[in-house]
Write a protein that holds these residues in place. Structure first.
Motif, PDB file in Angstrom:
ATOM      1  N   GLY A   4       4.522  -1.725  -1.692  1.00  0.00           N
ATOM      2  CA  GLY A   4       3.374  -2.500  -2.148  1.00  0.00           C
ATOM      3  C   GLY A   4       3.648  -3.229  -3.448  1.00  0.00           C
ATOM      4  N   THR A   5       4.365  -2.581  -4.362  1.00  0.00           N
ATOM      5  CA  THR A   5       4.711  -3.216  -5.634  1.00  0.00           C
ATOM      6  C   THR A   5       5.560  -4.457  -5.415  1.00  0.00           C
ATOM      7  OG1 THR A   5       4.614  -1.120  -6.835  1.00  0.00           O
ATOM      8  CG2 THR A   5       5.946  -2.870  -7.822  1.00  0.00           C
ATOM      9  N   LEU A   6       6.425  -4.405  -4.405  1.00  0.00           N
ATOM     10  CA  LEU A   6       7.326  -5.516  -4.116  1.00  0.00           C
ATOM     11  C   LEU A   6       6.742  -6.496  -3.092  1.00  0.00           C
ATOM     12  CD1 LEU A   6      10.674  -3.507  -3.965  1.00  0.00           C
ATOM     13  CD2 LEU A   6       9.814  -4.901  -5.850  1.00  0.00           C
ATOM     14  N   PHE A   7       5.482  -6.276  -2.694  1.00  0.00           N
ATOM     15  CA  PHE A   7       4.779  -7.177  -1.774  1.00  0.00           C
ATOM     16  C   PHE A   7       5.470  -7.292  -0.415  1.00  0.00           C
ATOM     17  CE2 PHE A   7       3.846  -8.709  -6.098  1.00  0.00           C
ATOM     18  CZ  PHE A   7       2.460  -8.577  -6.101  1.00  0.00           C
ATOM     19  N   ILE A   8       5.968  -6.169   0.092  1.00  0.00           N
ATOM     20  CA  ILE A   8       6.574  -6.161   1.418  1.00  0.00           C
ATOM     21  C   ILE A   8       6.089  -4.931   2.165  1.00  0.00           C
ATOM     22  CG2 ILE A   8       8.662  -7.433   0.757  1.00  0.00           C
ATOM     23  CD1 ILE A   8      10.112  -4.782   0.559  1.00  0.00           C
ATOM     24  N   SER A   9       6.357  -4.893   3.461  1.00  0.00           N
ATOM     25  CA  SER A   9       5.975  -3.732   4.260  1.00  0.00           C
ATOM     26  C   SER A   9       7.017  -2.625   4.100  1.00  0.00           C
ATOM     27  CB  SER A   9       5.872  -4.110   5.739  1.00  0.00           C
ATOM     28  OG  SER A   9       7.153  -4.422   6.269  1.00  0.00           O
ATOM     29  N   GLU A  10       6.616  -1.400   4.452  1.00  0.00           N
ATOM     30  CA  GLU A  10       7.555  -0.280   4.398  1.00  0.00           C
ATOM     31  C   GLU A  10       8.742  -0.533   5.334  1.00  0.00           C
ATOM     32  OE1 GLU A  10       5.743   3.665   4.647  1.00  0.00           O
ATOM     33  OE2 GLU A  10       3.802   2.703   4.276  1.00  0.00           O
ATOM     34  N   ARG A  11       8.448  -1.071   6.486  1.00  0.00           N
ATOM     35  CA  ARG A  11       9.512  -1.336   7.460  1.00  0.00           C
ATOM     36  C   ARG A  11      10.522  -2.341   6.911  1.00  0.00           C
ATOM     37  NH1 ARG A  11       8.478  -3.343  13.723  1.00  0.00           N
ATOM     38  NH2 ARG A  11      10.683  -3.412  14.362  1.00  0.00           N
ATOM     39  N   VAL A  39      -0.957   0.588 -13.441  1.00  0.00           N
ATOM     40  CA  VAL A  39       0.052  -0.336 -12.921  1.00  0.00           C
ATOM     41  C   VAL A  39       1.199   0.432 -12.259  1.00  0.00           C
ATOM     42  CG1 VAL A  39       1.693  -2.161 -13.597  1.00  0.00           C
ATOM     43  CG2 VAL A  39      -0.549  -2.078 -14.649  1.00  0.00           C
ATOM     44  N   GLY A  40       1.223   1.772 -12.448  1.00  0.00           N
ATOM     45  CA  GLY A  40       2.268   2.596 -11.850  1.00  0.00           C
ATOM     46  C   GLY A  40       3.480   2.762 -12.734  1.00  0.00           C
ATOM     47  N   LEU A  41       3.321   2.555 -14.054  1.00  0.00           N
ATOM     48  CA  LEU A  41       4.430   2.677 -14.988  1.00  0.00           C
ATOM     49  C   LEU A  41       4.310   3.957 -15.804  1.00  0.00           C
ATOM     50  CD1 LEU A  41       4.611  -1.010 -16.283  1.00  0.00           C
ATOM     51  CD2 LEU A  41       6.328   0.144 -14.874  1.00  0.00           C
ATOM     52  N   ASP A  42       5.445   4.597 -16.064  1.00  0.00           N
ATOM     53  CA  ASP A  42       5.501   5.814 -16.861  1.00  0.00           C
ATOM     54  C   ASP A  42       5.648   5.421 -18.332  1.00  0.00           C
ATOM     55  OD1 ASP A  42       6.123   8.137 -18.199  1.00  0.00           O
ATOM     56  OD2 ASP A  42       7.563   8.848 -16.707  1.00  0.00           O
ATOM     57  N   PRO A  43       4.636   5.663 -19.175  1.00  0.00           N
ATOM     58  CA  PRO A  43       4.713   5.251 -20.588  1.00  0.00           C
ATOM     59  C   PRO A  43       5.950   5.772 -21.305  1.00  0.00           C
ATOM     60  CG  PRO A  43       2.481   5.931 -20.052  1.00  0.00           C
ATOM     61  CD  PRO A  43       3.335   6.291 -18.866  1.00  0.00           C
ATOM     62  N   ALA A  44       6.366   7.004 -21.002  1.00  0.00           N
ATOM     63  CA  ALA A  44       7.511   7.589 -21.694  1.00  0.00           C
ATOM     64  C   ALA A  44       8.804   6.855 -21.365  1.00  0.00           C
ATOM     65  CB  ALA A  44       7.636   9.064 -21.327  1.00  0.00           C
ATOM     66  N   SER A 101      10.557  -3.788 -13.158  1.00  0.00           N
ATOM     67  CA  SER A 101      10.477  -4.869 -12.182  1.00  0.00           C
ATOM     68  C   SER A 101       9.529  -5.954 -12.689  1.00  0.00           C
ATOM     69  CB  SER A 101       9.988  -4.339 -10.827  1.00  0.00           C
ATOM     70  OG  SER A 101       8.585  -4.288 -10.762  1.00  0.00           O
ATOM     71  N   GLN A 102       9.867  -7.198 -12.404  1.00  0.00           N
ATOM     72  CA  GLN A 102       9.064  -8.312 -12.917  1.00  0.00           C
ATOM     73  C   GLN A 102       7.650  -8.307 -12.360  1.00  0.00           C
ATOM     74  OE1 GLN A 102      12.910 -11.131 -13.080  1.00  0.00           O
ATOM     75  NE2 GLN A 102      11.000 -12.231 -13.066  1.00  0.00           N
ATOM     76  N   THR A 103       7.487  -7.826 -11.133  1.00  0.00           N
ATOM     77  CA  THR A 103       6.140  -7.796 -10.572  1.00  0.00           C
ATOM     78  C   THR A 103       5.253  -6.833 -11.350  1.00  0.00           C
ATOM     79  OG1 THR A 103       6.947  -6.198  -8.927  1.00  0.00           O
ATOM     80  CG2 THR A 103       6.799  -8.497  -8.252  1.00  0.00           C
ATOM     81  N   GLN A 104       5.795  -5.664 -11.705  1.00  0.00           N
ATOM     82  CA  GLN A 104       5.009  -4.713 -12.492  1.00  0.00           C
ATOM     83  C   GLN A 104       4.792  -5.210 -13.916  1.00  0.00           C
ATOM     84  OE1 GLN A 104       7.509  -1.218 -11.351  1.00  0.00           O
ATOM     85  NE2 GLN A 104       5.550  -0.159 -11.196  1.00  0.00           N
TER      86      GLN A 104
END
Length: 357
Positions: free
Chosen positions: A263-270, A39-44, A54-57
């Protein structure tokens, strides 16, 4: 129409709750470390009582946890692990209240600090009080998990506060009784009514005067003030830059790439860059702010050498880390560490970037 988790204002979820859920998953045979990393989260980082995910994660982790564990009753299981001190300033304020009624009033006012987008309203007659729980967004499949953790967690909270299960307390659920509930019914010490008009806790008026075992008026006043400040800050921190920062703070690997955060926030880089620019911020500035805070914590509270700290912060070597730290604080990492450990000495600030890197 209510907003969805992905489009609603993101106030974040306390990281410690995901840490507890991860521990729970481990006990039932799920590789929680692997799941968090996917999911891209750091367990520590989730062990912190201060950070918010973030709520999406958080939503993705909970959804995957339910699917991969095959246990739809995870919310009930988590409720049993929710000890009051884990709820931050709100938990302290509740514990130091005079009565159960006072504790419920605090929950009603400050619930947003712990479970964003849930609200509690109060309705009463001569004999009973209904604490009705509503949600201002569409939680989708997470709705049952959140309501289970919230309502059954309050049963446990009442027992912690008064020393025993609150007599006459019952739970109302709007949904039909789920099949999994039968496996937990014997473990729940209060009546549960499904198919009700509201999701609610129902408490006899007479029980609200029950004394709390840990009453401390001075602590109650100070912790309530902390809750007020936290609520103010959370409201102010609802901007887009704060949403990006929350993703950065708990990301693995660290620092995250801009594309991963977008990507996590469902938007483009731009779009991410443009919206940060609108708030006079930049992605690199936010990464550096988090790096600086982490660096200060590691220098103060660990024996890691500079090479190890550099690696943890995503630098190629200690020299690059040292140059960045000097640029931010006008002092070296070694001097900062020594100053932080010398009585009476004030270390260099690590609460802001002195020069944007």
């Amino acid at each position: 129409m209510r907003a969805s988790v992905s489009t609603a204002q993101d106030l974040g979820m306390p990281a410690i709750y995901l840490h507890l859920l991860a521990e729970l998953l481990n006990t039932i045979g799920v590789d929680e470390q692997d799941l968090l990393l996917r999911v891209g989260l750091d367990p520590a980082r989730l062990k912190s009582t201060e950070l918010r995910v973030s709520q999406t994660q958080a939503s993705e982790f909970v959804t995957r946890a339910i699917i991969e564990s095959g246990e739809p009753g995870l919310g009930i299981m988590l409720a049993r692990k929710l000890k009051l001190p884990l709820h931050g300033a709100l938990g302290t304020a509740v514990m130091s209240s005079r009565t159960l009624g006072d504790a419920m009033e605090l929950m009603t006012r400050y619930l947003t600090l712990r479970v964003p987008h849930l609200q509690i309203s109060k309705r009463e007659n001569a004999n009973l009080v209904w604490y009705i729980v509503t949600c201002d967004i569409d939680l989708g499949p997470l709705h049952g998990f959140i309501m289970d953790a919230m309502l059954f967690g309050c049963v446990s909270m009442g027992a912690q506060l008064t020393g025993s299960v609150v007599d006459g307390l019952r739970i109302l659920r709007r949904c039909p009784e789920p099949a999994y509930f039968q496996r937990f019914r014997s473990q729940i010490p209060v009546p549960v009514e499904f198919g009700a008009t509201d999701n609610a806790l129902v408490i006899p008026v007479s029980r609200l005067s029950l004394p709390v075992r840990f009453t401390d008026d001075q602590l109650a006043a100070s912790s309530r003030a902390q809750c007020e400040e936290a609520l103010r800050q959370l409201t102010e921190d609802a901007g887009f830059a704060c949403r990006v920062r929350r993703v950065i703070e708990t990301s693995h690997p660290f620092p995250p790439k801009l594309a991963r955060v977008a990507g996590t926030l469902f938007i483009s880089e731009r779009t991410l860059k443009r919206r940060l620019q609108e708030e006079e911020a930049s992605f690199q500035q936010l990464v550096d702010q988090v790096r600086l805070e982490r660096a200060g914590d590691l220098l103060r509270n660990t024996t890691m050498n500079l090479s190890q700290i550099a690696d943890a912060l995503g630098y190629a070597d200690a020299a690059n880390f040292t140059r960045a730290f000097k640029r931010w604080t006008n002092t070296s990492p070694s001097h900062y560490r020594n100053a932080s450990r010398t009585p009476g000495s004030v270390p260099a600030p690590t609460d802001r970037i002195l020069t944007a890197g």
